[in-house]
Motif scaffolding. Sequence first.
Motif, mmCIF file in Angstrom:
data_model
loop_
_atom_site.group_PDB
_atom_site.id
_atom_site.type_symbol
_atom_site.label_atom_id
_atom_site.label_comp_id
_atom_site.label_asym_id
_atom_site.label_seq_id
_atom_site.Cartn_x
_atom_site.Cartn_y
_atom_site.Cartn_z
ATOM 1 N N ALA A 1 29.077 40.320 40.039
ATOM 2 C CA ALA A 1 30.306 40.903 39.498
ATOM 3 C C ALA A 1 31.483 39.948 39.665
ATOM 4 O O ALA A 1 32.224 39.683 38.711
ATOM 5 C CB ALA A 1 30.601 42.239 40.185
ATOM 6 N N LEU A 2 31.654 39.414 40.876
ATOM 7 C CA LEU A 2 32.774 38.512 41.130
ATOM 8 C C LEU A 2 32.634 37.213 40.347
ATOM 9 O O LEU A 2 33.634 36.655 39.870
ATOM 10 C CB LEU A 2 32.875 38.223 42.628
ATOM 11 C CG LEU A 2 33.216 39.421 43.523
ATOM 12 C CD1 LEU A 2 33.170 39.018 44.990
ATOM 13 C CD2 LEU A 2 34.579 40.003 43.163
ATOM 14 N N GLY A 3 31.396 36.740 40.215
ATOM 15 C CA GLY A 3 31.165 35.521 39.456
ATOM 16 C C GLY A 3 31.553 35.686 37.993
ATOM 17 O O GLY A 3 32.272 34.859 37.424
ATOM 18 N N PHE A 4 31.090 36.767 37.383
ATOM 19 C CA PHE A 4 31.415 37.011 35.971
ATOM 20 C C PHE A 4 32.906 37.242 35.772
ATOM 21 O O PHE A 4 33.509 36.741 34.814
ATOM 22 C CB PHE A 4 30.627 38.206 35.436
ATOM 23 C CG PHE A 4 29.196 37.887 35.111
ATOM 24 C CD1 PHE A 4 28.868 36.818 34.302
ATOM 25 C CD2 PHE A 4 28.162 38.672 35.609
ATOM 26 C CE1 PHE A 4 27.545 36.517 33.996
ATOM 27 C CE2 PHE A 4 26.832 38.389 35.320
ATOM 28 C CZ PHE A 4 26.525 37.312 34.517
ATOM 29 N N LEU A 5 33.531 38.016 36.674
ATOM 30 C CA LEU A 5 34.955 38.323 36.531
ATOM 31 C C LEU A 5 35.829 37.101 36.778
ATOM 32 O O LEU A 5 36.977 37.055 36.307
ATOM 33 C CB LEU A 5 35.348 39.455 37.484
ATOM 34 C CG LEU A 5 34.775 40.833 37.135
ATOM 35 C CD1 LEU A 5 35.097 41.839 38.234
ATOM 36 C CD2 LEU A 5 35.309 41.314 35.787
ATOM 37 N N THR A 6 35.307 36.127 37.510
ATOM 38 C CA THR A 6 36.056 34.887 37.713
ATOM 39 C C THR A 6 36.183 34.115 36.403
ATOM 40 O O THR A 6 37.192 33.453 36.150
ATOM 41 C CB THR A 6 35.361 34.006 38.770
ATOM 42 O OG1 THR A 6 35.426 34.655 40.046
ATOM 43 C CG2 THR A 6 36.020 32.639 38.884
ATOM 44 N N VAL B 1 32.817 43.977 30.446
ATOM 45 C CA VAL B 1 32.449 45.378 30.718
ATOM 46 C C VAL B 1 31.230 45.436 31.637
ATOM 47 O O VAL B 1 31.183 46.244 32.572
ATOM 48 C CB VAL B 1 32.167 46.122 29.393
ATOM 49 C CG1 VAL B 1 31.604 47.515 29.679
ATOM 50 C CG2 VAL B 1 33.435 46.227 28.558
ATOM 51 N N ALA B 2 30.239 44.583 31.364
ATOM 52 C CA ALA B 2 29.042 44.544 32.224
ATOM 53 C C ALA B 2 29.420 44.169 33.649
ATOM 54 O O ALA B 2 28.877 44.714 34.619
ATOM 55 C CB ALA B 2 28.030 43.546 31.658
ATOM 56 N N ALA B 3 30.376 43.235 33.791
ATOM 57 C CA ALA B 3 30.822 42.818 35.124
ATOM 58 C C ALA B 3 31.509 43.975 35.845
ATOM 59 O O ALA B 3 31.337 44.145 37.061
ATOM 60 C CB ALA B 3 31.768 41.628 35.009
ATOM 61 N N LEU B 4 32.284 44.777 35.119
ATOM 62 C CA LEU B 4 32.937 45.929 35.738
ATOM 63 C C LEU B 4 31.910 46.961 36.196
ATOM 64 O O LEU B 4 32.082 47.599 37.249
ATOM 65 C CB LEU B 4 33.917 46.572 34.754
ATOM 66 C CG LEU B 4 35.166 45.747 34.402
ATOM 67 C CD1 LEU B 4 36.056 46.538 33.452
ATOM 68 C CD2 LEU B 4 35.943 45.363 35.659
#
Length: 217
Positions: free
Chosen positions: A152-157, A176-179
């Motif tokens: 999650a943190l990787g994608f949102l970064t 959205v998938a990261a959330l």
Amino acid sequence: MSSTDGGTTTPAPAPSNWNLPNALTTLRILSVPFYGWALLVDGGDSVTWRTVAWGIFVLAMVTDKIDGDIARKRNLITNFGKIADPIADKAITGMAFVGLAIIMDTWWMWTITIVVLVREWAVTLLRLSVLKSVVIAAAEIGKWKTMAQALALGFLTLPLLEVDGWLDVPGEITYVAALVLLGIAFVLTLVSGYQFFRDVWKQRHTIRSKAVPADAG
């Protein structure tokens, strides 16, 4: 390894703190401010620096796995590593949570960040201090929590909402998938935290109940 001479056993010397796993752990700690800076350049709107931040985060996660494997395989586990490794993990993920909360600036992201950081550091400090005599094995749900959190943190970064053109739609879908992954990680954080503190209470209660008869006698 240990050797025998005339029936006596000589314990193997403790591994030096100057080894590859500890060097990788130290590099992870030193990378935290660089990651935070790259993530927050231009308020988090820089596509280039957000991508650089993502690269730093991925390297930190990969070296976390590598240094642990090397330390166990080569018997290079040291007291420094036991303390520094969890600090490095919590520092990089903590910086990610805080940085992303600053960028998103929503009440729910700040709530998730505060709750997760309190849980993570409370568990880490307990493991490093009062729980030296209490062994709490890492639960399977904790491993899933760590994986979901890292993804999650990787994608949102990544600058998923800052890109244009053909990357616009894939970026929104990935965001959205990261959330969703972040929500899963948050739930697993709460559940694993509850299980950890429950197990701590049970073990300490067991130790105290066993010590009472001995003291009384």
